[in-house]
Design a protein around this motif. Structure first.
Motif, PDB file in Angstrom:
ATOM      1  N   ASN A 156      -3.331  -0.824   6.124  1.00  0.00           N
ATOM      2  CA  ASN A 156      -1.987  -0.884   6.694  1.00  0.00           C
ATOM      3  C   ASN A 156      -2.060  -1.463   8.104  1.00  0.00           C
ATOM      4  O   ASN A 156      -2.787  -0.949   8.954  1.00  0.00           O
ATOM      5  CB  ASN A 156      -1.374   0.515   6.720  1.00  0.00           C
ATOM      6  CG  ASN A 156      -0.109   0.578   7.552  1.00  0.00           C
ATOM      7  OD1 ASN A 156      -0.089   1.208   8.597  1.00  0.00           O
ATOM      8  ND2 ASN A 156       0.936  -0.069   7.105  1.00  0.00           N
ATOM      9  N   LEU A 157      -1.313  -2.560   8.341  1.00  0.00           N
ATOM     10  CA  LEU A 157      -1.298  -3.191   9.654  1.00  0.00           C
ATOM     11  C   LEU A 157       0.133  -3.545  10.024  1.00  0.00           C
ATOM     12  O   LEU A 157       0.745  -4.411   9.390  1.00  0.00           O
ATOM     13  CB  LEU A 157      -2.143  -4.461   9.670  1.00  0.00           C
ATOM     14  CG  LEU A 157      -3.664  -4.331   9.533  1.00  0.00           C
ATOM     15  CD1 LEU A 157      -4.291  -5.706   9.423  1.00  0.00           C
ATOM     16  CD2 LEU A 157      -4.253  -3.573  10.714  1.00  0.00           C
ATOM     17  N   ALA A 158       0.668  -2.896  11.028  1.00  0.00           N
ATOM     18  CA  ALA A 158       1.993  -3.246  11.537  1.00  0.00           C
ATOM     19  C   ALA A 158       1.834  -4.250  12.681  1.00  0.00           C
ATOM     20  O   ALA A 158       0.786  -4.321  13.321  1.00  0.00           O
ATOM     21  CB  ALA A 158       2.724  -2.001  12.011  1.00  0.00           C
TER      22      ALA A 158
ATOM     23  N   VAL B 215      -9.469   1.984   5.424  1.00  0.00           N
ATOM     24  CA  VAL B 215      -9.542   0.987   4.360  1.00  0.00           C
ATOM     25  C   VAL B 215      -9.661   1.702   3.018  1.00  0.00           C
ATOM     26  O   VAL B 215     -10.423   2.670   2.883  1.00  0.00           O
ATOM     27  CB  VAL B 215     -10.746   0.043   4.565  1.00  0.00           C
ATOM     28  CG1 VAL B 215     -10.835  -0.981   3.435  1.00  0.00           C
ATOM     29  CG2 VAL B 215     -10.633  -0.672   5.908  1.00  0.00           C
ATOM     30  N   TYR B 216      -8.899   1.219   2.024  1.00  0.00           N
ATOM     31  CA  TYR B 216      -8.865   1.855   0.702  1.00  0.00           C
ATOM     32  C   TYR B 216      -9.271   0.850  -0.366  1.00  0.00           C
ATOM     33  O   TYR B 216      -9.163  -0.358  -0.181  1.00  0.00           O
ATOM     34  CB  TYR B 216      -7.461   2.405   0.416  1.00  0.00           C
ATOM     35  CG  TYR B 216      -7.011   3.448   1.417  1.00  0.00           C
ATOM     36  CD1 TYR B 216      -7.175   4.797   1.166  1.00  0.00           C
ATOM     37  CD2 TYR B 216      -6.425   3.070   2.636  1.00  0.00           C
ATOM     38  CE1 TYR B 216      -6.767   5.763   2.086  1.00  0.00           C
ATOM     39  CE2 TYR B 216      -6.025   4.020   3.562  1.00  0.00           C
ATOM     40  CZ  TYR B 216      -6.197   5.359   3.283  1.00  0.00           C
ATOM     41  OH  TYR B 216      -5.800   6.301   4.206  1.00  0.00           O
TER      42      TYR B 216
ATOM     43  N   CYS C 208      -0.670   6.536  -1.862  1.00  0.00           N
ATOM     44  CA  CYS C 208      -0.721   8.004  -1.933  1.00  0.00           C
ATOM     45  C   CYS C 208      -1.071   8.599  -0.570  1.00  0.00           C
ATOM     46  O   CYS C 208      -0.514   9.626  -0.168  1.00  0.00           O
ATOM     47  CB  CYS C 208      -1.737   8.446  -2.979  1.00  0.00           C
ATOM     48  SG  CYS C 208      -1.190   8.214  -4.687  1.00  0.00           S
ATOM     49  N   ALA C 209      -1.986   7.948   0.160  1.00  0.00           N
ATOM     50  CA  ALA C 209      -2.359   8.436   1.486  1.00  0.00           C
ATOM     51  C   ALA C 209      -1.185   8.355   2.453  1.00  0.00           C
ATOM     52  O   ALA C 209      -0.953   9.272   3.253  1.00  0.00           O
ATOM     53  CB  ALA C 209      -3.548   7.644   2.015  1.00  0.00           C
TER      54      ALA C 209
ATOM     55  N   ASP D 290       0.759  11.472   4.430  1.00  0.00           N
ATOM     56  CA  ASP D 290       0.898  11.637   5.885  1.00  0.00           C
ATOM     57  C   ASP D 290       2.300  11.298   6.397  1.00  0.00           C
ATOM     58  O   ASP D 290       2.549  11.276   7.603  1.00  0.00           O
ATOM     59  CB  ASP D 290      -0.158  10.825   6.638  1.00  0.00           C
ATOM     60  CG  ASP D 290      -0.038   9.315   6.438  1.00  0.00           C
ATOM     61  OD1 ASP D 290       1.070   8.831   6.121  1.00  0.00           O
ATOM     62  OD2 ASP D 290      -1.043   8.609   6.614  1.00  0.00           O
ATOM     63  N   GLY D 291       3.228  11.017   5.462  1.00  0.00           N
ATOM     64  CA  GLY D 291       4.627  10.826   5.838  1.00  0.00           C
ATOM     65  C   GLY D 291       4.973   9.465   6.402  1.00  0.00           C
ATOM     66  O   GLY D 291       6.071   9.283   6.945  1.00  0.00           O
TER      67      GLY D 291
END
Length: 662
Positions: free
Chosen positions: A264-266, A371-372, A380-381, A385-386
């Motif tokens: 995830n990269l914003a 990293v997944y 799912c992660a 964590d919302g």
């Protein structure tokens, strides 16, 4: 004479030595001048001269600011890789007229900066050229003039090589003529050297969306990823990076050896794939309009298998506190010195290069990038964590499960049925959710859970009996387009108050977050021989419709299907009013029951579900499917569509829904 000559040689050698020393060179530096050109270049790669003008950035162990006097006053606002050099791109207005002119003309200029010798080696001023855009193509600079319709091509010394027609740009960004590996191909991203590209399309072998890295000279696929890319960030010989979830800024790094990494990269600005296959990530946060904060640049050196090994965070406001400061759109990676370069500049020019030394393994502020190994794992992660953002409206149910970690859940009296559900998942390649796993809302339906172990056990037994009727790879082939799998929820009541839906359903299917979802009311599992197959027909229909968009000799079409209905007939295209419809009463021989007149998909599902119900219960004399009846011909056409729309290699000669045919 010999002695005199010897003295002269010694005197000359000493003079040369003193001259070298006078330039502050060490004895080792002197040897540089006696090396071959290639040895000299290798030496400069190891000890580039740009460090002579670089000073450490404040509060940083791995950043330096590079100020070369040749940069002063230049209108640089971007930099690009250009061979082994850095192309300094300038844009400015040179209008000196005292008369107001509403139309300000912005003109390009270009300098080639050689960081190894720390000097500008070639220049094109705004007076020398006329262009309104440019491209870097390998080691060439293409200057495009829309006024003349021409492209001027320059080498790394900025010598004019040739002039092309502007149509050459279309070929540059288009799909190669030799490429025929995907349906509906389109180029989504070009490599920096324009030698390879990311091409998106549909794989004709499995009808999945695919993003492929393609060698543009041969049209051959280097590596490919099954799925959609909503944006592209990088492509090289080592792999490519694409955005695979636009709502949650999830990016996928697909390596050339077919490994996938998800993160995830914003606020991503760009990504560079380094020569060692690691990732150099640049993110940039902008302040809100009413904030006094500055732009922050963050750099992260990520090793996908082990994590972040180096990073930095730089406040652009520190570059020139007295005026607005900016950072170039592009970055330059030079593997020879293992550095990244960014251009910093102000509204008054004052350009400098920000240099990130990748050999300095400093991690600013302990930056981490989890990293997944799969898209499901990262989603799912993020749900846990919302941070997950749904792409649907607020009232839409897209929760996957109430138990994200079922392996560590205390199943109690449901332990045996949970094991049985896991076994069916492995057998059919699907996901099954039972009891407490089932969300309270799926799609537009409110879902009540059934946690009775015997009810779940009976439902699993019925489900296994039904799924076993299908060919071994059938459910795998339902994963086409961007569909990644099938999720079946064994629930209680399924209720909806949404207009245009069945208010109390025994089952329904939907597509949620690239998964085919089937929810079933297990209170009616004794009737599943019809219900489950009815719902599976909807999934079959969706595949047939998708393939019909790409397969030129496709058998399935709605027009052909409607030709098996009475002349002038049309479906209601609604779930309202079907129970007491003249349209049905006048044409009963063409439909299983009145529900079939709602939509063509429901008509086919009624027919298919009934044929499968007959097969499962050994009913061979169903009057609905007597030879030469309308329903016989409808089912006959549908079975041909299924065989045409699936890869039937290894399938039985006669499938369960074909049992009425000789």
């Amino acid at each position: 004479m010999k002695r005199s000559s010897h003295k002269k040689i010694i005197a000359y050698s000493l003079a040369v030595f003193i001259a070298f020393c006078g330039t502050a060179c060490s004895f080792n530096d002197v040897s540089f001048y006696f090396k071959s050109d290639s040895e000299k270049q290798e030496y400069l790669y190891r000890s580039p001269k740009f460090w002579d003008d670089a000073v450490a950035a404040d509060k940083s162990d791995n950043l330096s600011l590079l100020h070369n006097v040749a940069f002063e006053g230049k209108p640089y606002n971007d930099i690009r890789n250009f061979g082994n050099y850095i192309l300094m791109v300038g844009q400015g207005s040179y209008n000196t007229s005292i008369i107001d002119d509403d139309e300000i003309k912005i003109e390009y200029s270009f300098d080639v900066y050689d960081p190894w010798h720390n000097e500008i080696t070639a220049s094109l001023s705004h007076n020398d050229i006329s262009c309104d855009s440019y491209e870097i193509v390998g080691n060439e600079l293409w200057l495009v003039s829309s006024d003349t319709g021409k492209i001027s091509v320059y080498d790394t010394s900025l010598n004019l090589l040739e002039t092309k027609n502007v149509s050459a740009l279309d070929k540059l960004s288009g799909v190669p003529d030799s490429f025929d590996s995907l349906y509906s191909p389109s180029v989504s991203y070009l490599s920096l050297d324009k030698k390879s590209a990311l091409i998106s399309g549909v794989n004709p072998q499995n009808y999945k969306y695919q993003v492929a890295s393609v060698d543009l000279s041969t049209g051959k696929i280097i590596s490919s990823y099954d799925g959609q890319g909503f944006a592209s960030a990088a492509v090289s010989d080592n792999g490519f990076v694409i955005k695979t979830d636009s709502y949650n800024d999830i990016w996928t790094y697909h390596t050339s050896d077919d490994n996938d990494y998800f993160f995830n990269l914003a606020n991503l600005q760009n990504i560079t794939i380094a020569n060692d296959s690691t990732l150099l990530i640049r993110q940039e946060t902008s302040p809100k309009e009413d904030s006094n904060a500055n732009h922050i640049i963050t750099g992260t050196h990520l090793v996908p298998d082990s994590g972040v090994i180096s990073s930095f965070s730089y406040d652009i406001g520190n570059f020139s506190p007295d005026m607005d400061s900016f950072c170039s759109t592009h970055s330059v990676y030079l593997p020879q010195c293992n550095c990244m370069f960014y251009l910093l500049y102000t509204s008054e020019c004052n350009p400098q290069l920000l240099v990130w030394d990748l050999d300095s393994r400093s991690n600013s502020k302990d930056i981490t990038v989890p990293v997944y190994s799969s898209l499901d794992d990262i989603i799912c992660a993020m749900i846990s964590d919302g941070t997950y953002v749904s792409g649907y409206e607020n009232n839409f149910g897209d929760t996957i499960t109430n138990i994200p970690d079922p392996d560590n859940y205390d199943w109690g009296v449901l332990s045996d049925v949970n094991i049985a559900a896991d076994a069916l998942e492995q057998k059919y390649g699907i996901s099954i959710y039972i009891g407490p796993e089932v969300p309270s809302r799926i799609d537009c339906y409110d879902i009540s859970s059934n946690t009775n172990a015997q009810d779940i056990s009976d439902a699993l037994e019925h489900l296994n009996r039904i799924l076993a009727c299908y060919p071994e790879d059938f459910f795998l082939q339902l994963c086409y387009g961007d569909i990644r799998g099938i999720r079946i929820y064994l629930a209680g009541d399924l209720d909806s108050s949404t207009e245009g839906t069945i208010q109390e359903a025994s089952g329904f299917v939907s597509n949620i977050n690239s998964y085919d979802v089937m929810a079933l009311n297990i209170n009616y599992s004794s009737d599943w021989d019809y219900t489950v197959n009815h719902e599976l027909s909807h999934l079959i229909d969706q595949r047939l419709d998708f393939i019909s968009q790409y397969k030129s000799d496709n058998v399935f079409s709605e027009d052909k299907w409607n030709s098996y209905n009475p002349d002038g007939f049309s479906y209601l295209d609604s779930y309202d009013g079907y129970t007491d419809s003249k349209r049905y009463r006048r044409n009963q021989d063409y439909f299983i029951d009145s529900y079939g007149i709602t939509y063509p998909t429901e008509d086919r599902a009624e027919i298919f579900g009934t044929a499968m119900d007959d097969y499962l219960n050994g009913f061979t004399d169903d009057p609905n499917f007597e030879t030469d009846t309308p329903l016989y011909y409808k089912l006959s056409y549908y079975r041909k569509c299924i065989r045409d729309g699936f890869d039937t290699t290894g399938w039985p000669d006669k499938l369960p829904w074909e049992s009425i045919f000789e």
